[in-house]
Design a protein around this motif. Structure first.
Motif, PDB file in Angstrom:
ATOM      1  N   THR A 296       9.506  16.316 -22.505  1.00 55.48           N
ATOM      2  CA  THR A 296       9.381  15.278 -23.519  1.00 55.48           C
ATOM      3  C   THR A 296       9.393  15.852 -24.928  1.00 55.48           C
ATOM      4  N   LEU A 297       9.675  14.968 -25.867  1.00 52.37           N
ATOM      5  CA  LEU A 297       9.502  15.247 -27.283  1.00 52.37           C
ATOM      6  C   LEU A 297       8.341  14.365 -27.722  1.00 52.37           C
ATOM      7  N   LEU A 298       7.264  14.989 -28.146  1.00 55.49           N
ATOM      8  CA  LEU A 298       6.064  14.278 -28.572  1.00 55.49           C
ATOM      9  C   LEU A 298       6.093  14.162 -30.092  1.00 55.49           C
ATOM     10  N   LEU A 299       5.930  12.943 -30.588  1.00 52.75           N
ATOM     11  CA  LEU A 299       5.928  12.668 -32.022  1.00 52.75           C
ATOM     12  C   LEU A 299       4.649  11.944 -32.381  1.00 52.75           C
ATOM     13  N   ASP A 300       4.022  12.342 -33.478  1.00 51.31           N
ATOM     14  CA  ASP A 300       2.785  11.686 -33.898  1.00 51.31           C
ATOM     15  C   ASP A 300       2.818  11.466 -35.409  1.00 51.31           C
ATOM     16  N   TRP A 301       2.766  10.201 -35.797  1.00 50.18           N
ATOM     17  CA  TRP A 301       2.733   9.818 -37.207  1.00 50.18           C
ATOM     18  C   TRP A 301       1.301   9.575 -37.686  1.00 50.18           C
ATOM     19  N   GLY A 302       0.325   9.922 -36.860  1.00 47.49           N
ATOM     20  CA  GLY A 302      -1.069   9.737 -37.229  1.00 47.49           C
ATOM     21  C   GLY A 302      -1.698   8.509 -36.612  1.00 47.49           C
ATOM     22  N   ASP A 303      -0.899   7.737 -35.893  1.00 47.42           N
ATOM     23  CA  ASP A 303      -1.437   6.539 -35.248  1.00 47.42           C
ATOM     24  C   ASP A 303      -1.335   6.629 -33.727  1.00 47.42           C
ATOM     25  N   GLY A 304      -1.296   7.837 -33.237  1.00 48.66           N
ATOM     26  CA  GLY A 304      -1.221   8.067 -31.796  1.00 48.66           C
ATOM     27  C   GLY A 304       0.120   8.643 -31.404  1.00 48.66           C
ATOM     28  N   PRO A 305       0.118   9.521 -30.421  1.00 46.61           N
ATOM     29  CA  PRO A 305       1.355  10.193 -30.029  1.00 46.61           C
ATOM     30  C   PRO A 305       2.322   9.255 -29.308  1.00 46.61           C
ATOM     31  N   LEU A 306       3.600   9.478 -29.553  1.00 46.41           N
ATOM     32  CA  LEU A 306       4.672   8.776 -28.850  1.00 46.41           C
ATOM     33  C   LEU A 306       5.477   9.829 -28.111  1.00 46.41           C
ATOM     34  N   ARG A 307       5.872   9.516 -26.885  1.00 48.96           N
ATOM     35  CA  ARG A 307       6.619  10.475 -26.070  1.00 48.96           C
ATOM     36  C   ARG A 307       7.983   9.903 -25.715  1.00 48.96           C
ATOM     37  N   LEU A 308       8.994  10.732 -25.868  1.00 47.95           N
ATOM     38  CA  LEU A 308      10.349  10.384 -25.464  1.00 47.95           C
ATOM     39  C   LEU A 308      10.843  11.485 -24.538  1.00 47.95           C
ATOM     40  N   THR A 309      11.428  11.094 -23.406  1.00 43.75           N
ATOM     41  CA  THR A 309      11.915  12.104 -22.472  1.00 43.75           C
ATOM     42  C   THR A 309      13.239  12.677 -22.966  1.00 43.75           C
ATOM     43  N   HIS A 310      13.551  13.860 -22.513  1.00 37.80           N
ATOM     44  CA  HIS A 310      14.809  14.513 -22.870  1.00 37.80           C
ATOM     45  C   HIS A 310      15.980  13.650 -22.388  1.00 37.80           C
ATOM     46  N   VAL A 311      15.866  13.095 -21.173  1.00 33.56           N
ATOM     47  CA  VAL A 311      16.918  12.243 -20.615  1.00 33.56           C
ATOM     48  C   VAL A 311      17.102  10.999 -21.484  1.00 33.56           C
ATOM     49  N   GLN A 312      16.008  10.376 -21.868  1.00 35.88           N
ATOM     50  CA  GLN A 312      16.048   9.181 -22.712  1.00 35.88           C
ATOM     51  C   GLN A 312      16.730   9.482 -24.054  1.00 35.88           C
ATOM     52  N   LEU A 313      16.417  10.611 -24.636  1.00 34.39           N
ATOM     53  CA  LEU A 313      17.000  10.976 -25.922  1.00 34.39           C
ATOM     54  C   LEU A 313      18.483  11.303 -25.800  1.00 34.39           C
ATOM     55  N   ARG A 314      18.884  11.978 -24.733  1.00 34.85           N
ATOM     56  CA  ARG A 314      20.308  12.284 -24.549  1.00 34.85           C
ATOM     57  C   ARG A 314      21.088  10.993 -24.360  1.00 34.85           C
ATOM     58  N   ALA A 315      20.530  10.043 -23.623  1.00 31.67           N
ATOM     59  CA  ALA A 315      21.199   8.753 -23.394  1.00 31.67           C
ATOM     60  C   ALA A 315      21.309   7.928 -24.672  1.00 31.67           C
ATOM     61  N   ALA A 316      20.403   8.159 -25.623  1.00 29.79           N
ATOM     62  CA  ALA A 316      20.375   7.379 -26.859  1.00 29.79           C
ATOM     63  C   ALA A 316      21.208   7.992 -27.981  1.00 29.79           C
ATOM     64  N   CYS A 317      21.943   9.054 -27.697  1.00 26.77           N
ATOM     65  CA  CYS A 317      22.717   9.732 -28.740  1.00 26.77           C
ATOM     66  C   CYS A 317      23.666   8.754 -29.423  1.00 26.77           C
ATOM     67  N   ARG A 318      23.695   8.814 -30.754  1.00 23.95           N
ATOM     68  CA  ARG A 318      24.540   7.915 -31.534  1.00 23.95           C
ATOM     69  C   ARG A 318      25.703   8.640 -32.209  1.00 23.95           C
ATOM     70  N   CYS A 319      26.047   9.817 -31.733  1.00 28.22           N
ATOM     71  CA  CYS A 319      27.188  10.514 -32.340  1.00 28.22           C
ATOM     72  C   CYS A 319      28.458   9.719 -32.064  1.00 28.22           C
ATOM     73  N   SER A 320      29.504  10.013 -32.783  1.00 29.73           N
ATOM     74  CA  SER A 320      30.742   9.242 -32.658  1.00 29.73           C
ATOM     75  C   SER A 320      31.332   9.328 -31.248  1.00 29.73           C
ATOM     76  N   GLN A 321      31.233  10.479 -30.611  1.00 27.64           N
ATOM     77  CA  GLN A 321      31.772  10.620 -29.254  1.00 27.64           C
ATOM     78  C   GLN A 321      31.017   9.734 -28.260  1.00 27.64           C
ATOM     79  N   CYS A 322      29.702   9.756 -28.328  1.00 28.68           N
ATOM     80  CA  CYS A 322      28.890   8.961 -27.400  1.00 28.68           C
ATOM     81  C   CYS A 322      29.051   7.464 -27.666  1.00 28.68           C
ATOM     82  N   GLU A 323      29.103   7.082 -28.934  1.00 29.09           N
ATOM     83  CA  GLU A 323      29.302   5.669 -29.281  1.00 29.09           C
ATOM     84  C   GLU A 323      30.658   5.183 -28.786  1.00 29.09           C
ATOM     85  N   ALA A 324      31.718   5.985 -28.977  1.00 30.80           N
ATOM     86  CA  ALA A 324      33.050   5.603 -28.517  1.00 30.80           C
ATOM     87  C   ALA A 324      33.087   5.469 -27.000  1.00 30.80           C
TER      88      ALA A 324
END
Length: 90
Positions: free
Chosen positions: A12-40
């Motif tokens: 996971t990638l753990l992110l915390d803005w001070g209001d509690g940690p948020l976790r995103l999995t590596h798989v989830q992040l790869r699937a969410a890629c917005r580069c031009s190749q993935c969008e196309a």
């Protein structure tokens, strides 16, 4: 807004803005890629589900607004704005 804490773990990638940690999995992040190749590929119906063993190998900061994630499959073109990551984790 840049998170106060960014921690890359084995799955996971753990992110915390001070209001509690948020976790995103590596798989989830790869699937969410917005580069031009993935969008196309998604527009053409060729979007793929990432392998379940995909891993983030590097997190590169891009100023105060985003990060670039490098994945174990060699993909390194996606820019992930902090606002997008926060929304994705919500």
């Amino acid at each position: 807004m840049t998170p106060q804490q960014v921690v890359l773990t084995a799955q996971t990638l753990l992110l915390d803005w001070g209001d509690g940690p948020l976790r995103l999995t590596h798989v989830q992040l790869r699937a969410a890629c917005r580069c031009s190749q993935c969008e196309a590929a998604r527009r053409q119906g060729r979007g793929q589900t990432p392998a379940q063993d995909i891993r983030i190998t590097r997190v590169e900061p891009l100023g105060h607004y985003a990060v670039q994630l490098v994945f174990s499959d060699g993909h390194d073109r996606g820019i992930y704005p902090w606002s997008m990551l926060r929304q994705l984790a919500a």
